[in-house]
Design a protein around this motif. Structure first.
Motif, PDB file in Angstrom:
ATOM      1  N   VAL A  76       0.848  -1.186   0.000  1.00 35.97           N
ATOM      2  CA  VAL A  76       0.000   0.000   0.000  1.00 35.97           C
ATOM      3  C   VAL A  76       0.885   1.238   0.000  1.00 35.97           C
ATOM      4  O   VAL A  76       1.751   1.393   0.879  1.00 35.97           O
ATOM      5  CB  VAL A  76      -0.952   0.003   1.213  1.00 35.97           C
ATOM      6  N   CYS A  77       0.673   2.112  -0.985  1.00 33.61           N
ATOM      7  CA  CYS A  77       1.420   3.365  -1.095  1.00 33.61           C
ATOM      8  C   CYS A  77       0.459   4.542  -0.888  1.00 33.61           C
ATOM      9  O   CYS A  77      -0.739   4.443  -1.174  1.00 33.61           O
ATOM     10  CB  CYS A  77       2.094   3.483  -2.457  1.00 33.61           C
ATOM     11  N   ILE A  78       0.977   5.648  -0.412  1.00 32.37           N
ATOM     12  CA  ILE A  78       0.197   6.857  -0.187  1.00 32.37           C
ATOM     13  C   ILE A  78       0.591   7.879  -1.254  1.00 32.37           C
ATOM     14  O   ILE A  78       1.771   8.229  -1.377  1.00 32.37           O
ATOM     15  CB  ILE A  78       0.419   7.436   1.221  1.00 32.37           C
ATOM     16  N   THR A  79      -0.373   8.346  -2.006  1.00 38.87           N
ATOM     17  CA  THR A  79      -0.100   9.323  -3.059  1.00 38.87           C
ATOM     18  C   THR A  79       0.049  10.724  -2.467  1.00 38.87           C
ATOM     19  O   THR A  79      -0.151  10.943  -1.266  1.00 38.87           O
ATOM     20  CB  THR A  79      -1.226   9.314  -4.099  1.00 38.87           C
ATOM     21  N   ARG A  80       0.376  11.657  -3.315  1.00 40.48           N
ATOM     22  CA  ARG A  80       0.579  13.041  -2.876  1.00 40.48           C
ATOM     23  C   ARG A  80      -0.706  13.657  -2.329  1.00 40.48           C
ATOM     24  O   ARG A  80      -0.665  14.493  -1.418  1.00 40.48           O
ATOM     25  CB  ARG A  80       1.114  13.863  -4.049  1.00 40.48           C
ATOM     26  N   ASP A  81      -1.852  13.256  -2.875  1.00 38.07           N
ATOM     27  CA  ASP A  81      -3.139  13.768  -2.391  1.00 38.07           C
ATOM     28  C   ASP A  81      -3.744  12.850  -1.333  1.00 38.07           C
ATOM     29  O   ASP A  81      -4.963  12.795  -1.173  1.00 38.07           O
ATOM     30  CB  ASP A  81      -4.109  13.959  -3.558  1.00 38.07           C
ATOM     31  N   SER A 122       8.349   5.765  -2.570  1.00 40.69           N
ATOM     32  CA  SER A 122       8.857   7.130  -2.711  1.00 40.69           C
ATOM     33  C   SER A 122       8.352   7.797  -3.987  1.00 40.69           C
ATOM     34  O   SER A 122       7.946   8.968  -3.976  1.00 40.69           O
ATOM     35  CB  SER A 122      10.393   7.118  -2.698  1.00 40.69           C
ATOM     36  N   VAL A 123       8.357   7.060  -5.084  1.00 38.28           N
ATOM     37  CA  VAL A 123       7.914   7.628  -6.360  1.00 38.28           C
ATOM     38  C   VAL A 123       6.414   7.911  -6.338  1.00 38.28           C
ATOM     39  O   VAL A 123       5.956   8.974  -6.764  1.00 38.28           O
ATOM     40  CB  VAL A 123       8.270   6.676  -7.524  1.00 38.28           C
ATOM     41  N   ILE A 124       5.620   6.960  -5.823  1.00 37.67           N
ATOM     42  CA  ILE A 124       4.171   7.152  -5.759  1.00 37.67           C
ATOM     43  C   ILE A 124       3.823   8.315  -4.849  1.00 37.67           C
ATOM     44  O   ILE A 124       2.867   9.073  -5.098  1.00 37.67           O
ATOM     45  CB  ILE A 124       3.482   5.859  -5.282  1.00 37.67           C
ATOM     46  N   GLY A 125       4.587   8.500  -3.771  1.00 42.15           N
ATOM     47  CA  GLY A 125       4.307   9.586  -2.830  1.00 42.15           C
ATOM     48  C   GLY A 125       4.487  10.963  -3.417  1.00 42.15           C
ATOM     49  O   GLY A 125       3.987  11.955  -2.855  1.00 42.15           O
ATOM     50  N   LYS A 126       5.191  11.087  -4.540  1.00 44.33           N
ATOM     51  CA  LYS A 126       5.403  12.378  -5.187  1.00 44.33           C
ATOM     52  C   LYS A 126       4.361  12.676  -6.259  1.00 44.33           C
ATOM     53  O   LYS A 126       4.408  13.730  -6.896  1.00 44.33           O
ATOM     54  CB  LYS A 126       6.795  12.417  -5.828  1.00 44.33           C
ATOM     55  N   MET A 127       3.427  11.753  -6.484  1.00 45.57           N
ATOM     56  CA  MET A 127       2.438  11.909  -7.547  1.00 45.57           C
ATOM     57  C   MET A 127       1.032  11.949  -6.981  1.00 45.57           C
ATOM     58  O   MET A 127       0.757  11.385  -5.914  1.00 45.57           O
ATOM     59  CB  MET A 127       2.533  10.741  -8.552  1.00 45.57           C
ATOM     60  N   GLU A 128       0.155  12.622  -7.699  1.00 47.07           N
ATOM     61  CA  GLU A 128      -1.267  12.559  -7.383  1.00 47.07           C
ATOM     62  C   GLU A 128      -1.857  11.283  -7.979  1.00 47.07           C
ATOM     63  O   GLU A 128      -1.263  10.658  -8.851  1.00 47.07           O
ATOM     64  CB  GLU A 128      -1.983  13.791  -7.924  1.00 47.07           C
ATOM     65  N   LEU A 129      -3.050  10.938  -7.494  1.00 48.28           N
ATOM     66  CA  LEU A 129      -3.639   9.653  -7.874  1.00 48.28           C
ATOM     67  C   LEU A 129      -3.830   9.543  -9.381  1.00 48.28           C
ATOM     68  O   LEU A 129      -3.500   8.510  -9.987  1.00 48.28           O
ATOM     69  CB  LEU A 129      -4.990   9.478  -7.166  1.00 48.28           C
ATOM     70  N   ASP A 130      -4.360  10.586 -10.017  1.00 50.90           N
ATOM     71  CA  ASP A 130      -4.606  10.516 -11.458  1.00 50.90           C
ATOM     72  C   ASP A 130      -3.320  10.336 -12.245  1.00 50.90           C
ATOM     73  O   ASP A 130      -3.302   9.645 -13.273  1.00 50.90           O
ATOM     74  CB  ASP A 130      -5.329  11.791 -11.928  1.00 50.90           C
ATOM     75  N   LYS A 131      -2.232  10.920 -11.765  1.00 49.59           N
ATOM     76  CA  LYS A 131      -0.961  10.830 -12.487  1.00 49.59           C
ATOM     77  C   LYS A 131      -0.359   9.433 -12.422  1.00 49.59           C
ATOM     78  O   LYS A 131       0.379   9.029 -13.320  1.00 49.59           O
ATOM     79  CB  LYS A 131       0.038  11.849 -11.920  1.00 49.59           C
ATOM     80  N   THR A 132      -0.667   8.693 -11.357  1.00 49.71           N
ATOM     81  CA  THR A 132      -0.083   7.356 -11.235  1.00 49.71           C
ATOM     82  C   THR A 132      -0.553   6.433 -12.352  1.00 49.71           C
ATOM     83  O   THR A 132       0.182   5.529 -12.766  1.00 49.71           O
ATOM     84  CB  THR A 132      -0.458   6.741  -9.877  1.00 49.71           C
TER      85      THR A 132
END
Length: 306
Positions: A76-81, A122-132
């Motif tokens: 489970v990763c946490i996005t920027r939003d 780390s990479v997912i945490g720098k992106m918003e959900l739509d961008k992933t």
């Protein structure tokens, strides 16, 4: 005594067989075996037939040099939003240095797996959900570059990383589905309005072209009528001129003038009679002498013709 000799010979034969098996080692293709001599790294055996010293040299590690897929467990990763996103992927690696793979890390497979998971978070945490969902190639490339830099010390080459699945929570999925439905409805409405606008444009264009065609037809019809009337006037004038020329020629002939006077008198009397019938009043010519003279001339001409 003979029995003891046979036993010793058998033992020596068995030791010789074991010695031969320990001495000769056949390494398969796309494999690399690491040899330790007295507990220390000595050599890396290449594919083919290799000779080692029994009981002194030991095959410590065996590595496969083929490309190997490694399934990275989902996490489970946490996005920027601040949206939870479950991500799993697959990593492809290859052992390039058997010696480093043996001594660079206690377990390079586990090390690669852990590094892939931490880099992914780390990479997912720098992106918003739509961008992933849109930047999968960027995520894959970033993870490969980050892991490959560290894996070089472990004798391992990371070839590529592929995300298998991105799974947001159920609430986010429902919200995304509603958003997609709204977008599709909006595009449908826009398409329908564009169709109506194009239809109106086509109708207006058709009416304009029809009006132009009707006006062109009316103009051409008016031109044709005018040309027909002009041609009729010209023909009538030419006929009148021809008739007048013939009358003039007939007058110049002998007796022509008398015939003309007779014809004029007949028309005069006939016209005067018709005028008298259509009116209750008595019409008297202004110059009775001229009329009587004209009639007398006409009677004289008729008598002379007899």
């Amino acid at each position: 005594m003979e029995f003891s000799f046979e036993i010793v010979a058998l033992v020596i034969f068995v030791i010789a067989i074991v010695f031969v098996f320990k001495t000769i080692n056949v390494v398969p293709q796309q494999h690399a075996w690491v040899v330790e001599r007295l507990g220390k790294y000595h050599a890396t055996l290449a594919p083919g037939l290799n000779i080692v010293i029994p009981f002194i040299d030991r095959i410590a590690y065996k590595h496969v040099l083929k490309e190997i897929p490694l399934d990275v467990p989902p996490q489970v990763c946490i996005t920027r939003d601040n949206t939870q996103l479950q991500v799993d992927g697959i990593l492809y690696y290859q052992v390039t240095d058997a010696m480093r793979a043996s001594y660079g890390a206690s377990n390079y497979v586990q090390a690669i797996t852990q590094l892939a998971q931490t880099t992914l978070r780390s990479v997912i945490g720098k992106m918003e959900l739509d961008k992933t969902f849109e930047e999968r190639d960027h995520i894959n490339t970033t993870i490969v570059n980050a892991i490959d830099e560290s894996a070089a010390n472990w004798g391992v080459k990371v070839l590529r990383y592929e995300i298998k699945d991105l799974t947001p929570p159920a609430e986010i999925l429902h919200s995304m589905q509603r958003q997609i439905t709204a977008e599709r409805e909006k595009r449908a409405l826009i398409a329908a309005s564009e169709g109506r606008r194009q239809e109106q444009i086509n109708i207006a264009s058709g009416e304009r072209e029809a009006s132009i065609a009707r006006s062109e037809g009316e103009r051409q019809a008016a031109i044709n009528r005018a040309q027909g009337e002009a041609s009729a006037i010209v023909a009538l004038a030419e006929a009148s001129a021809t008739a007048l020329r013939q009358v003039g020629a007939a007058i110049r002939e002998p007796g022509g003038e008398d015939a003309m006077n007779l014809r004029v008198a007949e028309h005069y009397v006939d016209a005067f009679g018709k005028l008298a019938k259509t009116n209750n009043s008595i019409i008297v010519p202004a110059n009775l002498g001229e009329m009587s003279g004209l009639i007398a001339s006409a009677l004289h001409i008729v008598k002379t013709q007899k």
